[in-house]
Design a protein around this motif. Structure first.
Motif, PDB file in Angstrom:
ATOM      1  N   CYS A  97      60.362  22.122 -33.767  1.00 31.79           N
ATOM      2  CA  CYS A  97      59.499  23.239 -33.406  1.00 31.79           C
ATOM      3  C   CYS A  97      59.205  23.123 -31.917  1.00 31.79           C
ATOM      4  O   CYS A  97      58.687  22.106 -31.466  1.00 31.79           O
ATOM      5  N   TYR A  98      59.563  24.153 -31.175  1.00 34.24           N
ATOM      6  CA  TYR A  98      59.375  24.081 -29.724  1.00 34.24           C
ATOM      7  C   TYR A  98      57.898  23.962 -29.373  1.00 34.24           C
ATOM      8  O   TYR A  98      57.012  24.320 -30.141  1.00 34.24           O
ATOM      9  N   VAL A  99      57.654  23.435 -28.203  1.00 33.46           N
ATOM     10  CA  VAL A  99      56.311  23.372 -27.625  1.00 33.46           C
ATOM     11  C   VAL A  99      56.417  23.936 -26.218  1.00 33.46           C
ATOM     12  O   VAL A  99      57.373  23.645 -25.492  1.00 33.46           O
ATOM     13  N   THR A 100      55.467  24.755 -25.825  1.00 35.15           N
ATOM     14  CA  THR A 100      55.512  25.395 -24.509  1.00 35.15           C
ATOM     15  C   THR A 100      54.521  24.727 -23.550  1.00 35.15           C
ATOM     16  O   THR A 100      53.665  23.952 -23.975  1.00 35.15           O
ATOM     17  N   PRO A 101      54.605  25.066 -22.255  1.00 37.01           N
ATOM     18  CA  PRO A 101      53.606  24.550 -21.310  1.00 37.01           C
ATOM     19  C   PRO A 101      52.185  24.986 -21.652  1.00 37.01           C
ATOM     20  O   PRO A 101      51.222  24.375 -21.195  1.00 37.01           O
ATOM     21  N   ALA A 102      52.058  26.044 -22.469  1.00 31.31           N
ATOM     22  CA  ALA A 102      50.730  26.558 -22.823  1.00 31.31           C
ATOM     23  C   ALA A 102      50.116  25.842 -24.021  1.00 31.31           C
ATOM     24  O   ALA A 102      48.973  26.135 -24.390  1.00 31.31           O
ATOM     25  N   GLU A 103      50.848  24.918 -24.634  1.00 32.20           N
ATOM     26  CA  GLU A 103      50.309  24.193 -25.794  1.00 32.20           C
ATOM     27  C   GLU A 103      48.952  23.588 -25.454  1.00 32.20           C
ATOM     28  O   GLU A 103      48.754  23.013 -24.387  1.00 32.20           O
ATOM     29  N   HIS A 104      48.007  23.714 -26.365  1.00 34.17           N
ATOM     30  CA  HIS A 104      46.628  23.239 -26.201  1.00 34.17           C
ATOM     31  C   HIS A 104      45.807  24.087 -25.240  1.00 34.17           C
ATOM     32  O   HIS A 104      44.627  23.791 -25.013  1.00 34.17           O
ATOM     33  N   LEU A 105      46.409  25.133 -24.633  1.00 37.98           N
ATOM     34  CA  LEU A 105      45.715  25.863 -23.568  1.00 37.98           C
ATOM     35  C   LEU A 105      45.570  27.362 -23.824  1.00 37.98           C
ATOM     36  O   LEU A 105      44.511  27.937 -23.584  1.00 37.98           O
ATOM     37  N   ALA A 106      46.651  28.015 -24.292  1.00 39.08           N
ATOM     38  CA  ALA A 106      46.630  29.481 -24.378  1.00 39.08           C
ATOM     39  C   ALA A 106      47.813  29.971 -25.196  1.00 39.08           C
ATOM     40  O   ALA A 106      48.740  29.211 -25.501  1.00 39.08           O
ATOM     41  N   LEU A 107      47.791  31.279 -25.538  1.00 35.13           N
ATOM     42  CA  LEU A 107      48.964  31.893 -26.145  1.00 35.13           C
ATOM     43  C   LEU A 107      50.075  31.932 -25.099  1.00 35.13           C
ATOM     44  O   LEU A 107      49.848  32.362 -23.970  1.00 35.13           O
ATOM     45  N   PRO A 108      51.273  31.470 -25.429  1.00 35.44           N
ATOM     46  CA  PRO A 108      52.338  31.426 -24.423  1.00 35.44           C
ATOM     47  C   PRO A 108      52.799  32.814 -23.995  1.00 35.44           C
ATOM     48  O   PRO A 108      52.883  33.723 -24.815  1.00 35.44           O
ATOM     49  N   ASN A 109      53.083  32.970 -22.695  1.00 34.14           N
ATOM     50  CA  ASN A 109      53.684  34.213 -22.219  1.00 34.14           C
ATOM     51  C   ASN A 109      55.204  34.094 -22.263  1.00 34.14           C
ATOM     52  O   ASN A 109      55.750  33.083 -22.732  1.00 34.14           O
ATOM     53  N   VAL A 110      55.900  35.112 -21.761  1.00 31.39           N
ATOM     54  CA  VAL A 110      57.364  35.138 -21.865  1.00 31.39           C
ATOM     55  C   VAL A 110      57.983  33.943 -21.146  1.00 31.39           C
ATOM     56  O   VAL A 110      58.917  33.304 -21.649  1.00 31.39           O
ATOM     57  N   ASP A 111      57.459  33.606 -19.959  1.00 34.58           N
ATOM     58  CA  ASP A 111      58.025  32.474 -19.216  1.00 34.58           C
ATOM     59  C   ASP A 111      57.742  31.154 -19.919  1.00 34.58           C
ATOM     60  O   ASP A 111      58.603  30.261 -19.948  1.00 34.58           O
ATOM     61  N   ASP A 112      56.541  31.018 -20.513  1.00 39.47           N
ATOM     62  CA  ASP A 112      56.234  29.808 -21.283  1.00 39.47           C
ATOM     63  C   ASP A 112      57.218  29.632 -22.437  1.00 39.47           C
ATOM     64  O   ASP A 112      57.678  28.523 -22.716  1.00 39.47           O
ATOM     65  N   VAL A 113      57.512  30.743 -23.103  1.00 40.18           N
ATOM     66  CA  VAL A 113      58.455  30.704 -24.223  1.00 40.18           C
ATOM     67  C   VAL A 113      59.818  30.203 -23.737  1.00 40.18           C
ATOM     68  O   VAL A 113      60.442  29.343 -24.368  1.00 40.18           O
ATOM     69  N   LYS A 114      60.262  30.732 -22.602  1.00 41.34           N
ATOM     70  CA  LYS A 114      61.560  30.294 -22.060  1.00 41.34           C
ATOM     71  C   LYS A 114      61.539  28.802 -21.762  1.00 41.34           C
ATOM     72  O   LYS A 114      62.476  28.073 -22.136  1.00 41.34           O
ATOM     73  N   GLN A 115      60.497  28.327 -21.093  1.00 38.34           N
ATOM     74  CA  GLN A 115      60.413  26.908 -20.751  1.00 38.34           C
ATOM     75  C   GLN A 115      60.398  26.035 -22.003  1.00 38.34           C
ATOM     76  O   GLN A 115      61.039  24.975 -22.051  1.00 38.34           O
ATOM     77  N   GLY A 116      59.681  26.493 -23.017  1.00 34.34           N
ATOM     78  CA  GLY A 116      59.618  25.738 -24.260  1.00 34.34           C
ATOM     79  C   GLY A 116      60.966  25.659 -24.963  1.00 34.34           C
ATOM     80  O   GLY A 116      61.360  24.600 -25.472  1.00 34.34           O
ATOM     81  N   ILE A 117      61.676  26.797 -24.991  1.00 28.53           N
ATOM     82  CA  ILE A 117      62.988  26.819 -25.646  1.00 28.53           C
ATOM     83  C   ILE A 117      63.976  25.921 -24.913  1.00 28.53           C
ATOM     84  O   ILE A 117      64.704  25.131 -25.530  1.00 28.53           O
ATOM     85  N   ILE A 118      64.024  26.042 -23.590  1.00 24.64           N
ATOM     86  CA  ILE A 118      64.966  25.226 -22.809  1.00 24.64           C
ATOM     87  C   ILE A 118      64.706  23.742 -23.037  1.00 24.64           C
ATOM     88  O   ILE A 118      65.631  22.960 -23.299  1.00 24.64           O
ATOM     89  N   ALA A 119      63.438  23.337 -22.962  1.00 23.78           N
ATOM     90  CA  ALA A 119      63.115  21.922 -23.159  1.00 23.78           C
ATOM     91  C   ALA A 119      63.526  21.453 -24.552  1.00 23.78           C
ATOM     92  O   ALA A 119      64.095  20.361 -24.725  1.00 23.78           O
ATOM     93  N   SER A 120      63.273  22.289 -25.554  1.00 26.20           N
ATOM     94  CA  SER A 120      63.599  21.920 -26.928  1.00 26.20           C
ATOM     95  C   SER A 120      65.111  21.869 -27.143  1.00 26.20           C
ATOM     96  O   SER A 120      65.618  20.978 -27.845  1.00 26.20           O
ATOM     97  N   LYS A 121      65.829  22.805 -26.549  1.00 25.16           N
ATOM     98  CA  LYS A 121      67.289  22.824 -26.704  1.00 25.16           C
ATOM     99  C   LYS A 121      67.923  21.616 -26.011  1.00 25.16           C
ATOM    100  O   LYS A 121      68.920  21.078 -26.490  1.00 25.16           O
ATOM    101  N   ILE A 122      67.371  21.199 -24.881  1.00 23.76           N
ATOM    102  CA  ILE A 122      67.868  19.994 -24.228  1.00 23.76           C
ATOM    103  C   ILE A 122      67.699  18.794 -25.162  1.00 23.76           C
ATOM    104  O   ILE A 122      68.617  17.986 -25.340  1.00 23.76           O
ATOM    105  N   ALA A 123      66.516  18.695 -25.761  1.00 22.16           N
ATOM    106  CA  ALA A 123      66.251  17.583 -26.685  1.00 22.16           C
ATOM    107  C   ALA A 123      67.214  17.610 -27.862  1.00 22.16           C
ATOM    108  O   ALA A 123      67.796  16.584 -28.241  1.00 22.16           O
ATOM    109  N   ALA A 124      67.392  18.794 -28.448  1.00 23.02           N
ATOM    110  CA  ALA A 124      68.269  18.929 -29.612  1.00 23.02           C
ATOM    111  C   ALA A 124      69.711  18.582 -29.255  1.00 23.02           C
ATOM    112  O   ALA A 124      70.406  17.869 -29.993  1.00 23.02           O
TER     113      ALA A 124
END
Length: 434
Positions: free
Chosen positions: A327-354
């Motif tokens: 399950c991806y995690v975005t820069p907004a985790e613990h802080l706010a609802l993620p915006n479009v850029d947060d979603v992108k950052q979260g997906i990229i980080a998660s895909k790198i890990a996977a």
């Protein structure tokens, strides 16, 4: 004419479904291999029979690691159009699953839009929707109300539902006795816990589990057994509450399989790095190889704004050690609802890990694209490098913003570029620096 109830039912009767054929082709496996894994419960194909536009994927530790993206509106951020923009961006970036965690307004139209237009697996957490659907306070809801919302989501075409079946009234005493630093941080788990405290009744998702299984079997909805007691900080990692719930989830996995219902098991949130591998192995043993779905794990608690990175570190270790679904995690985790850029950052980080984990696990053809990138870099072929890049737009933008004097170099090294020097030296050419 479909003559089976679920993918697991078909697999156990020797039937190779169209979805199994699609998964086999994607995973470079034989159709029979996929059928056998689905029959054992070690691979799930989340595909509600009413979600007709789905592009099926398999989830299992021996397959490519899959990515889930959490989205949905809240009382503070109510724009469904923006959420749909995030959905399509996530799918275009390769996310295999979308979870609609909406907690405000009329959620059904958005949920139905997802299952009628989105090719990714769609997941939900019905307990969230119960309060919204009935527009009543939590304490006034009945066990039947919760079960009816599970059916509603199944009828809407949802492919998997997270249900916090593993906490019971015994958990109330454990939480009070063991004095966790963060108590329960699962949103769904906290709602079930609060409902039990306010009503004095047993967890309805546990007490009426068999009735829920019948609904899931009817529509072929996969149950994602939620980890209500997942640790919300490093101090709570691998504690009594987490492990005892995991044992109960193993029992519930077996009961689901007895009714041919597919199961995923959800895993830890925050956890020190040195505990991750042991937790993955423990889950595989207790839950008999059912796919493990983890949030993170987040490996340090001090990085708000960067938790897509802390999560990717833990996710890579988890997936390499047996987790099947991140399950991806975005820069907004613990802080706010993620915006479009947060979603992108979260997906990229998660895909790198996977992807890194898939290479470590030697998933068939996982490293092919890395080998292509190595060749492209040796040749200083920038167009081929963009074609291999996980995020070509960002890579190209960075280079274009800091253009080098010579096209066969970058602005970091210039003519000191090792690749350029080696190519020239091996071709018996003069290596000019000045």
């Amino acid at each position: 004419m479909r003559n089976y109830t679920t993918q697991m039912d078909a697999a156990r009767h020797g039937i190779i479904t169209p979805e199994m054929k699609t998964v086999a082709a994607k995973e470079y496996r034989t159709e029979e291999e996929i059928r056998e894994l689905v029959a054992k419960g070690q691979v799930v194909i989340c595909a509600n029979k009413l979600h007709t536009c789905i592009d099926p994927n398999g989830v299992g530790s021996m397959l490519r690691t899959k990515i889930n993206v959490n989205l949905g509106v809240s009382r503070d951020c109510k724009d469904y159009d923006i959420e749909m923009e995030k959905v399509m961006a996530a799918v275009n970036m390769g996310a295999e699953a979308i979870m609609d965690l909406s907690s405000h307004g009329n959620t059904q139209p958005f949920r139905r839009k997802l299952t009628s237009e989105c090719p990714a697996m769609i997941g939900t957490v019905p307990v969230y929707d119960s309060v919204i659907h009935y527009q009543r306070d939590l304490a006034t809801l009945t066990a039947q109300d919760f079960i009816d919302v599970v059916r509603l989501h199944a009828e809407d075409g949802v492919d998997f539902v997270t249900l916090h079946c593993g906490i019971t009234r015994k958990t109330i005493e454990q939480i009070k006795k063991h004095k966790r630093k963060m108590n329960i941080v699962s949103r769904g788990g906290s709602l079930v816990f609060a409902w039990m405290c306010m009503t004095g009744k047993e967890n309805p998702f546990y007490e009426y589990y068999d009735e829920i299984l019948d609904i899931c079997r009817e529509y072929d909805v996969t149950i994602s057994l939620g980890d209500a007691c997942r640790p919300g900080c490093l101090a709570d990692g691998s504690d009594v509450c987490q492990i005892e719930e995991l044992v109960r989830l193993g029992e519930l996995t077996k009961r689901a399989w007895e009714k041919d219902v597919q199961v995923m098991v959800e895993g830890p949130g925050h956890m020190p790095m040195d505990q991750i591998e042991a937790n993955m192995k423990m889950q595989q043993t207790i839950c008999m190889g059912a796919p493990f779905y983890v949030l993170g794990p987040i490996v340090t608690d001090i990085a708000p704004g960067y938790d897509h990175i802390t999560s990717a570190i833990g996710g890579a270790i988890a997936a390499a050690s047996g987790a099947a679904f991140l399950c991806y995690v975005t820069p907004a985790e613990h802080l706010a609802l993620p915006n479009v850029d947060d979603v992108k950052q979260g997906i990229i980080a998660s895909k790198i890990a996977a992807h890194a984990a898939d290479i470590a696990k030697k998933i068939p053809h996982a490293r092919d694209i890395d080998d292509r990138m190595g060749d492209a870099r040796r040749k200083l072929d920038w167009e081929e490098q963009w074609a291999c890049a996980l995020d070509p737009e960002t890579a190209k933008r960075i280079r274009d913003e800091r253009k080098p004097e010579h096209d066969d170099t970058c602005s970091m090294c210039g003519k000191f570029c090792a690749v350029r020097s080696m190519n020239k030296a091996l071709n018996n050419e003069m290596v000019d620096i000045l």
